[in-house]
Design a protein around this motif. Structure first.
Motif, PDB file in Angstrom:
ATOM      1  N   MET A   1      50.372  47.240  47.408  1.00 42.69           N
ATOM      2  CA  MET A   1      49.259  46.351  47.677  1.00 42.69           C
ATOM      3  C   MET A   1      48.002  46.967  47.064  1.00 42.69           C
ATOM      4  O   MET A   1      47.622  48.076  47.386  1.00 42.69           O
ATOM      5  N   GLY A   2      47.378  46.216  46.158  1.00 44.56           N
ATOM      6  CA  GLY A   2      46.151  46.680  45.529  1.00 44.56           C
ATOM      7  C   GLY A   2      44.937  46.316  46.370  1.00 44.56           C
ATOM      8  O   GLY A   2      45.022  45.603  47.367  1.00 44.56           O
ATOM      9  N   LEU A   3      43.826  46.813  45.964  1.00 48.17           N
ATOM     10  CA  LEU A   3      42.581  46.475  46.635  1.00 48.17           C
ATOM     11  C   LEU A   3      42.100  45.130  46.111  1.00 48.17           C
ATOM     12  O   LEU A   3      41.721  45.013  44.953  1.00 48.17           O
ATOM     13  N   TYR A   4      42.120  44.136  46.971  1.00 52.12           N
ATOM     14  CA  TYR A   4      41.759  42.785  46.548  1.00 52.12           C
ATOM     15  C   TYR A   4      40.318  42.710  46.063  1.00 52.12           C
ATOM     16  O   TYR A   4      39.998  41.953  45.155  1.00 52.12           O
ATOM     17  N   ASP A   5      39.439  43.529  46.641  1.00 51.80           N
ATOM     18  CA  ASP A   5      38.025  43.433  46.283  1.00 51.80           C
ATOM     19  C   ASP A   5      37.691  44.151  44.977  1.00 51.80           C
ATOM     20  O   ASP A   5      36.534  44.176  44.565  1.00 51.80           O
ATOM     21  N   LYS A   6      38.692  44.681  44.315  1.00 45.04           N
ATOM     22  CA  LYS A   6      38.498  45.293  43.001  1.00 45.04           C
ATOM     23  C   LYS A   6      39.124  44.447  41.895  1.00 45.04           C
ATOM     24  O   LYS A   6      38.995  44.793  40.726  1.00 45.04           O
ATOM     25  N   THR A   7      39.791  43.362  42.256  1.00 46.69           N
ATOM     26  CA  THR A   7      40.427  42.523  41.246  1.00 46.69           C
ATOM     27  C   THR A   7      39.360  41.745  40.476  1.00 46.69           C
ATOM     28  O   THR A   7      38.345  41.330  41.044  1.00 46.69           O
ATOM     29  N   PRO A   8      39.585  41.526  39.184  1.00 48.05           N
ATOM     30  CA  PRO A   8      38.611  40.785  38.381  1.00 48.05           C
ATOM     31  C   PRO A   8      38.332  39.382  38.914  1.00 48.05           C
ATOM     32  O   PRO A   8      37.182  38.934  38.908  1.00 48.05           O
ATOM     33  N   VAL A   9      39.362  38.709  39.404  1.00 49.88           N
ATOM     34  CA  VAL A   9      39.140  37.349  39.908  1.00 49.88           C
ATOM     35  C   VAL A   9      38.252  37.371  41.152  1.00 49.88           C
ATOM     36  O   VAL A   9      37.378  36.513  41.311  1.00 49.88           O
ATOM     37  N   TYR A  10      38.442  38.339  42.011  1.00 45.86           N
ATOM     38  CA  TYR A  10      37.600  38.454  43.205  1.00 45.86           C
ATOM     39  C   TYR A  10      36.152  38.751  42.817  1.00 45.86           C
ATOM     40  O   TYR A  10      35.217  38.155  43.359  1.00 45.86           O
ATOM     41  N   ARG A  48      39.396  34.330  50.563  1.00 44.25           N
ATOM     42  CA  ARG A  48      40.453  34.512  51.556  1.00 44.25           C
ATOM     43  C   ARG A  48      41.827  34.346  50.902  1.00 44.25           C
ATOM     44  O   ARG A  48      42.762  35.111  51.177  1.00 44.25           O
ATOM     45  N   TYR A  49      41.942  33.369  50.009  1.00 42.66           N
ATOM     46  CA  TYR A  49      43.225  33.147  49.331  1.00 42.66           C
ATOM     47  C   TYR A  49      43.542  34.292  48.372  1.00 42.66           C
ATOM     48  O   TYR A  49      44.707  34.654  48.210  1.00 42.66           O
ATOM     49  N   VAL A  50      42.526  34.862  47.743  1.00 46.81           N
ATOM     50  CA  VAL A  50      42.741  36.026  46.884  1.00 46.81           C
ATOM     51  C   VAL A  50      43.277  37.181  47.719  1.00 46.81           C
ATOM     52  O   VAL A  50      44.243  37.844  47.340  1.00 46.81           O
ATOM     53  N   PHE A  51      42.671  37.405  48.867  1.00 50.62           N
ATOM     54  CA  PHE A  51      43.133  38.473  49.757  1.00 50.62           C
ATOM     55  C   PHE A  51      44.589  38.239  50.161  1.00 50.62           C
ATOM     56  O   PHE A  51      45.419  39.146  50.087  1.00 50.62           O
ATOM     57  N   ARG A  52      44.895  37.019  50.591  1.00 51.89           N
ATOM     58  CA  ARG A  52      46.264  36.721  51.032  1.00 51.89           C
ATOM     59  C   ARG A  52      47.271  36.904  49.910  1.00 51.89           C
ATOM     60  O   ARG A  52      48.353  37.463  50.116  1.00 51.89           O
ATOM     61  N   ALA A  53      46.933  36.418  48.720  1.00 55.00           N
ATOM     62  CA  ALA A  53      47.851  36.540  47.589  1.00 55.00           C
ATOM     63  C   ALA A  53      48.039  38.006  47.208  1.00 55.00           C
ATOM     64  O   ALA A  53      49.149  38.420  46.867  1.00 55.00           O
ATOM     65  N   ASN A  54      46.997  38.775  47.285  1.00 51.21           N
ATOM     66  CA  ASN A  54      47.067  40.171  46.876  1.00 51.21           C
ATOM     67  C   ASN A  54      47.861  41.023  47.860  1.00 51.21           C
ATOM     68  O   ASN A  54      48.459  42.018  47.471  1.00 51.21           O
ATOM     69  N   LYS A  59      53.743  36.194  46.599  1.00 51.42           N
ATOM     70  CA  LYS A  59      52.396  35.764  46.240  1.00 51.42           C
ATOM     71  C   LYS A  59      52.320  34.289  45.853  1.00 51.42           C
ATOM     72  O   LYS A  59      51.263  33.676  45.951  1.00 51.42           O
ATOM     73  N   ARG A  60      53.418  33.733  45.412  1.00 51.55           N
ATOM     74  CA  ARG A  60      53.407  32.396  44.811  1.00 51.55           C
ATOM     75  C   ARG A  60      52.793  31.318  45.711  1.00 51.55           C
ATOM     76  O   ARG A  60      51.938  30.562  45.238  1.00 51.55           O
ATOM     77  N   PRO A  61      53.171  31.187  46.993  1.00 51.77           N
ATOM     78  CA  PRO A  61      52.568  30.123  47.799  1.00 51.77           C
ATOM     79  C   PRO A  61      51.056  30.293  47.962  1.00 51.77           C
ATOM     80  O   PRO A  61      50.315  29.309  47.956  1.00 51.77           O
ATOM     81  N   HIS A  62      50.607  31.524  48.059  1.00 54.89           N
ATOM     82  CA  HIS A  62      49.171  31.779  48.216  1.00 54.89           C
ATOM     83  C   HIS A  62      48.419  31.492  46.919  1.00 54.89           C
ATOM     84  O   HIS A  62      47.307  30.969  46.945  1.00 54.89           O
TER      85      HIS A  62
END
Length: 113
Positions: A1-10, A48-54, A59-62
């Protein structure tokens, strides 16, 4: 599990959130407490959806839900453009952010097939 708040999309979504919040203070009262409130809530929910998917194993449904909600936000912002709530420069800035975020979401979805 990566840090969602460091992803480019976030990070790009955070830019969009800041922009939407700053623009919402300049629209007329008629739209500030209706359309803009909805947009602010919906843009915040995207993170929120980025966090859930990450954080999810599947990941697909999120990601599908993220893509769907993102398109809804895009439609809401398009309505703002049609109503001329923002200046041309701000519209261009929003469009660039939306295009970048959309490409990142689609790339993420394709990588999870």
């Amino acid at each position: 599990m990566g840090l969602y708040d460091k992803t480019p999309v976030y990070l790009r979504m955070q830019e969009l959130i800041r922009l939407v919040y700053s623009l919402s203070t300049h629209v007329s009262r008629e739209y500030k407490y209706t359309l803009m409130q909805d947009i602010k809530r919906d843009v915040m929910n995207l993170t929120r959806y980025v966090f859930r998917a990450n954080t999810a194993d599947d990941k697909r449904p999120h990601l599908d839900q993220l893509a769907e909600e993102f398109e809804f936000v895009r439609m809401e912002l398009r309505l703002c453009f049609d109503l001329r709530l923002f200046g041309i420069e701000k519209q261009a800035q929003i469009i660039r952010l939306l295009d970048d975020i959309g490409r990142q979401i689609n790339g993420w979805r394709k990588s999870c097939k």
